[in-house]
Design an enzyme around this catalytic site. Structure first.
Site, PDB file in Angstrom:
ATOM      1  N   LYS A  67      44.736  33.066  29.506  1.00  0.00           N
ATOM      2  CA  LYS A  67      44.786  31.784  30.217  1.00  0.00           C
ATOM      3  C   LYS A  67      45.895  30.886  29.673  1.00  0.00           C
ATOM      4  O   LYS A  67      46.489  30.097  30.419  1.00  0.00           O
ATOM      5  CB  LYS A  67      43.430  31.082  30.127  1.00  0.00           C
ATOM      6  CG  LYS A  67      42.322  31.740  30.958  1.00  0.00           C
ATOM      7  CD  LYS A  67      42.666  31.775  32.431  1.00  0.00           C
ATOM      8  CE  LYS A  67      41.452  31.890  33.333  1.00  0.00           C
ATOM      9  NZ  LYS A  67      41.830  32.092  34.754  1.00  0.00           N
ATOM     10  N   TYR A  92      40.478  36.191  26.643  1.00  0.00           N
ATOM     11  CA  TYR A  92      40.501  35.263  27.782  1.00  0.00           C
ATOM     12  C   TYR A  92      41.417  34.070  27.494  1.00  0.00           C
ATOM     13  O   TYR A  92      42.237  33.679  28.329  1.00  0.00           O
ATOM     14  CB  TYR A  92      39.059  34.812  28.025  1.00  0.00           C
ATOM     15  CG  TYR A  92      38.845  33.857  29.171  1.00  0.00           C
ATOM     16  CD1 TYR A  92      38.903  34.302  30.492  1.00  0.00           C
ATOM     17  CD2 TYR A  92      38.541  32.515  28.932  1.00  0.00           C
ATOM     18  CE1 TYR A  92      38.669  33.421  31.536  1.00  0.00           C
ATOM     19  CE2 TYR A  92      38.305  31.637  29.978  1.00  0.00           C
ATOM     20  CZ  TYR A  92      38.367  32.093  31.272  1.00  0.00           C
ATOM     21  OH  TYR A  92      38.139  31.219  32.314  1.00  0.00           O
TER      22      TYR A  92
HETATM   23  N1  LIG Z   1      33.640  28.158  36.159  1.00  0.00           N
HETATM   24  C1  LIG Z   1      34.325  27.495  35.221  1.00  0.00           C
HETATM   25  O1  LIG Z   1      33.865  26.472  34.642  1.00  0.00           O
HETATM   26  C2  LIG Z   1      35.694  27.962  34.851  1.00  0.00           C
HETATM   27  C3  LIG Z   1      36.313  27.348  33.739  1.00  0.00           C
HETATM   28  C4  LIG Z   1      37.606  27.721  33.410  1.00  0.00           C
HETATM   29  C5  LIG Z   1      38.267  28.673  34.172  1.00  0.00           C
HETATM   30  N2  LIG Z   1      37.641  29.277  35.214  1.00  0.00           N
HETATM   31  C6  LIG Z   1      38.391  30.254  35.990  1.00  0.00           C
HETATM   32  O2  LIG Z   1      38.224  30.004  37.365  1.00  0.00           O
HETATM   33  C7  LIG Z   1      38.355  31.221  38.095  1.00  0.00           C
HETATM   34  C8  LIG Z   1      37.164  31.427  38.994  1.00  0.00           C
HETATM   35  O3  LIG Z   1      36.006  31.595  38.196  1.00  0.00           O
HETATM   36  P1  LIG Z   1      34.513  31.358  38.722  1.00  0.00           P
HETATM   37  O4  LIG Z   1      33.858  30.508  37.718  1.00  0.00           O
HETATM   38  O5  LIG Z   1      34.515  30.944  40.134  1.00  0.00           O
HETATM   39  O6  LIG Z   1      33.929  32.853  38.545  1.00  0.00           O
HETATM   40  P2  LIG Z   1      33.164  33.839  39.567  1.00  0.00           P
HETATM   41  O7  LIG Z   1      32.769  35.011  38.739  1.00  0.00           O
HETATM   42  O8  LIG Z   1      32.118  33.088  40.301  1.00  0.00           O
HETATM   43  O9  LIG Z   1      34.285  34.253  40.614  1.00  0.00           O
HETATM   44  C9  LIG Z   1      35.371  35.082  40.287  1.00  0.00           C
HETATM   45  C10 LIG Z   1      35.671  35.966  41.471  1.00  0.00           C
HETATM   46  O10 LIG Z   1      36.827  36.757  41.172  1.00  0.00           O
HETATM   47  C11 LIG Z   1      36.622  38.065  41.694  1.00  0.00           C
HETATM   48  N3  LIG Z   1      37.471  39.015  40.964  1.00  0.00           N
HETATM   49  C12 LIG Z   1      37.326  39.404  39.671  1.00  0.00           C
HETATM   50  N4  LIG Z   1      38.288  40.286  39.348  1.00  0.00           N
HETATM   51  C13 LIG Z   1      39.065  40.456  40.450  1.00  0.00           C
HETATM   52  C14 LIG Z   1      40.219  41.222  40.734  1.00  0.00           C
HETATM   53  N5  LIG Z   1      40.768  42.003  39.793  1.00  0.00           N
HETATM   54  N6  LIG Z   1      40.779  41.149  41.968  1.00  0.00           N
HETATM   55  C15 LIG Z   1      40.210  40.350  42.912  1.00  0.00           C
HETATM   56  N7  LIG Z   1      39.105  39.605  42.704  1.00  0.00           N
HETATM   57  C16 LIG Z   1      38.549  39.661  41.480  1.00  0.00           C
HETATM   58  C17 LIG Z   1      35.144  38.325  41.492  1.00  0.00           C
HETATM   59  O11 LIG Z   1      34.672  39.347  42.371  1.00  0.00           O
HETATM   60  C18 LIG Z   1      34.536  36.953  41.771  1.00  0.00           C
HETATM   61  O12 LIG Z   1      34.121  36.815  43.115  1.00  0.00           O
HETATM   62  C19 LIG Z   1      38.541  32.317  37.037  1.00  0.00           C
HETATM   63  O13 LIG Z   1      39.909  32.579  36.851  1.00  0.00           O
HETATM   64  C20 LIG Z   1      37.962  31.689  35.792  1.00  0.00           C
HETATM   65  O14 LIG Z   1      38.467  32.277  34.618  1.00  0.00           O
HETATM   66  C21 LIG Z   1      36.370  28.941  35.564  1.00  0.00           C
END
Ligand SMILES: NC(=O)c1ccc[n+]([C@@H]2O[C@H](COP(=O)([O-])OP(=O)(O)OC[C@H]3O[C@@H](n4cnc5c(N)ncnc54)[C@H](O)[C@@H]3O)[C@@H](O)[C@H]2O)c1
Length: 299
Positions: A174, A170
């Site tokens: 990223k 990851y």
């Molecule tokens: N939540 C945090 O604190 C955090 C921190 C750093 C980075 N992120 C990043 O933010 C983004 C959103 O994460 P989140 O926390 O909302 O997670 P989440 O799991 O709630 O949402 C992610 C969404 O992406 C969709 N998804 C996954 N693979 C896919 C694909 N191949 N094609 C289309 N859709 C797909 C999933 O169905 C899901 O609805 C991600 O890239 C994650 O790595 C989140």
């Protein structure tokens, strides 16, 4: 006049968590939104149209315009069709928010080939493919003599910027997205396209249960704080901002300052002569940024 009136956005992974909040915020400020979500589990298994359908319904209830796309963003052809769908449905495309993501955490010695491949594919290729196809569309518009402002907002992570243990797949993906955003900003500038990235921190299913947050902390960990920055970066008000990586959450927004040259010494062709000098420059160099030592990140 609303911030994003007349602009069309694709938000990937918009069925849940951060993507859902971004899609709703963009729509509230006047953008048409193509809501992409594969509907997979947090580790990338399965598919489900319901999350994306529900977000489209929510936007329509607000009086906004939205359409559903349930393709896998890391599928080259499907991501091209996603870009075409936005253009065919709404008559153009000005905003691309690459947000979809999954996790398969494991210490590197235990990480399987599949865990590496899938996480790298969803994040890295799943950001590059839509960017490539949208970039080609913007290049064509620009070559047609049109002047416009297009904005891409990619999603990186503190895991990459501060080197989280247990997330080599990851963090590597990223970190690639952070640098890809800066390269893309330089390449696409000539077509009127801005590219930025942000590292969010929010309570979603990806992070839930990490700790027992206080109600105040939970409030600051709502995805909407991050969506505010996404909506602003997507707007023409941010016209001069490109090639930046931001940290974003309910405690504030900060600009990351990238890799910097540190102490240096003269090169040599004899490895037996450089030990003292190399030890010295390592001693004098600032330590790598470390997420655990940064109080702003852990209030
Ligand atoms: N939540 C945090 O604190 C955090 C921190 C750093 C980075 N992120 C990043 O933010 C983004 C959103 O994460 P989140 O926390 O909302 O997670 P989440 O799991 O709630 O949402 C992610 C969404 O992406 C969709 N998804 C996954 N693979 C896919 C694909 N191949 N094609 C289309 N859709 C797909 C999933 O169905 C899901 O609805 C991600 O890239 C994650 O790595 C989140």
């Amino acid at each position: 006049m609303s911030l994003l009136a007349g602009r069309t956005a694709i938000v990937t992974g918009a069925g849940r968590g951060l993507g859902r909040a971004h899609a709703l915020m963009l729509a509230r400020h006047g953008a048409n939104v193509l809501v992409n979500d594969l509907g997979s589990s947090a580790s990338g298994e399965g598919t489900d149209q319901t999350p994306a359908q529900e977000v489209v319904a929510e936007i329509e209830k607000l009086g906004g315009k939205a359409a559903i796309n349930t393709s896998d963003v890391s599928d080259w052809k499907a991501s091209q069709q996603m870009v075409e769908q936005a253009i065919d449905t709404f008559g153009g495309l000005e905003i691309l928010v690459n947000n979809a993501g999954i996790l398969r955490d494991r210490m590197l010695i235990n990480m399987s080939e599949e865990e590496w491949d899938l996480v790298v594919k969803v994040h890295l290729k799943g950001t590059f493919a839509p960017l490539h196809h949208a970039g080609n569309y913007w290049r064509m518009r620009s070559k047609g003599g049109e002047t416009f402002d297009a904005s891409v907002i990619n999603t990186t992570s503190h895991s990459a910027l501060f080197a989280n243990v247990g997330q080599t797949n990851y963090a590597a993906a990223k970190a690639g997205i952070a640098t890809m955003s800066i390269v893309a900003a330089r390449e696409l500038q000539r077509y009127g396209v801005r590219v930025n990235a942000l590292a969010p921190r929010a309570e979603t299913r990806m992070t839930e249960g990490l700790r027992d947050w206080t109600p105040e902390q939970l409030e600051r960990r709502r995805p909407d704080w991050i969506s505010t920055l996404v909506a602003w970066l997507a707007s023409e008000d941010a016209k001069e901002v490109s090639g930046r990586v931001f940290e974003a959450w309910g405690y504030g927004y900060a600009v990351m300052e990238s890799w910097q040259h540190g102490p240096r010494m003269d090169a040599s062709l004899d490895p037996t002569t450089i030990g003292d000098g190399m030890r010295k420059i390592c001693r004098f160099a600032r330590p790598n940024a470390n997420i655990n030592r940064d109080e702003w990140l852990d209030p």
